[in-house]
Enzyme design. Structure first.
Site, PDB file in Angstrom:
ATOM      1  N   ASP A 125       0.855  -1.185   0.000  1.00 44.08           N
ATOM      2  CA  ASP A 125       0.000   0.000   0.000  1.00 44.08           C
ATOM      3  C   ASP A 125       0.891   1.234   0.000  1.00 44.08           C
ATOM      4  O   ASP A 125       2.003   1.202   0.535  1.00 44.08           O
ATOM      5  CB  ASP A 125      -0.901   0.006   1.245  1.00 44.08           C
ATOM      6  CG  ASP A 125      -2.009  -1.039   1.179  1.00 44.08           C
ATOM      7  OD1 ASP A 125      -2.441  -1.381   0.064  1.00 44.08           O
ATOM      8  OD2 ASP A 125      -2.456  -1.492   2.247  1.00 44.08           O
ATOM      9  N   ASP A 144      -7.052  -1.451  -4.514  1.00 41.39           N
ATOM     10  CA  ASP A 144      -8.109  -1.106  -3.556  1.00 41.39           C
ATOM     11  C   ASP A 144      -9.076  -0.109  -4.175  1.00 41.39           C
ATOM     12  O   ASP A 144     -10.305  -0.236  -4.038  1.00 41.39           O
ATOM     13  CB  ASP A 144      -7.513  -0.474  -2.287  1.00 41.39           C
ATOM     14  CG  ASP A 144      -6.688  -1.431  -1.467  1.00 41.39           C
ATOM     15  OD1 ASP A 144      -7.000  -2.639  -1.456  1.00 41.39           O
ATOM     16  OD2 ASP A 144      -5.723  -0.977  -0.828  1.00 41.39           O
TER      17      ASP A 144
END
Length: 181
Positions: A125, A144
């Site tokens: 991330d 995401d």
């Protein structure tokens, strides 16, 4: 299973490939440019890029599950998601907006929960949104974002086609039984 259904599934697969390439390229950049640094402010106080190794699932929903079980479980859920999408598309022709939604969701499932977990053992991330120190959204990535966009497109498709429900499936058009509320 008709040819248009197979064609739609192939369209989804072909749509996933460039999105998956974008997701993996952005994560490779995060690894090479952000790992080991404090991050980079894009819009100071609101939007940063910072490298995070996420071993959990979204919002730490599986944090209580031991890692030896968590990773196989998340991979199994991702594979099940892909199988359900394939089955649903092959069952009957779908509208373009729904196909775009499935493409985005499938990319997120493959990009985050399959490739990252199988290659690294975690999800990379790197996008961090916040408002100073008062609000802090969990760090996320392109895959995401695609899942969120895909769910949004599914909701939009449902809303736009709500009047397309055949009368026999619409409870408003069903006769009421005597004494029923």
């Amino acid at each position: 299973m008709s040819k248009p259904n197979v064609r739609q599934l192939v369209m989804i697969i072909l749509g996933v490939l460039p999105l998956l390439a974008l997701d993996q390229f952005s994560k490779r950049l995060a690894i090479t440019q952000l790992k080991g640094t404090p991050g980079v402010a894009f819009i100071p106080g609101y939007w940063d890029f910072q490298y995070v190794e996420n071993r959990e699932s979204a919002f730490n929903l599986t944090g209580w599950i031991p890692e030896t079980i968590r990773t196989p479980l998340i991979v199994a859920v991702s594979l099940t998601t892909l199988a359900v999408i394939a089955w649903y598309v092959l069952a009957a022709p779908r509208r373009p907006l729904m196909l775009a939604a499935f493409t985005a969701i499938a990319t997120g499932a493959v990009g985050n929960n399959l490739l990252d977990r199988l290659m690294y053992g975690f999800v990379v991330d790197f996008i961090h949104w916040h408002i100073g120190d008062t609000f802090d959204w969990p760090v996320f990535n392109v895959a995401d974002s695609l899942v969120v966009v895909g769910v949004g497109l599914l909701l939009l498709d449902t809303w736009l086609t709500r009047d397309d429900v055949p009368a026999e499936f619409n409870p408003v058009n069903q006769p009421q039984e005597l004494g029923a509320p």
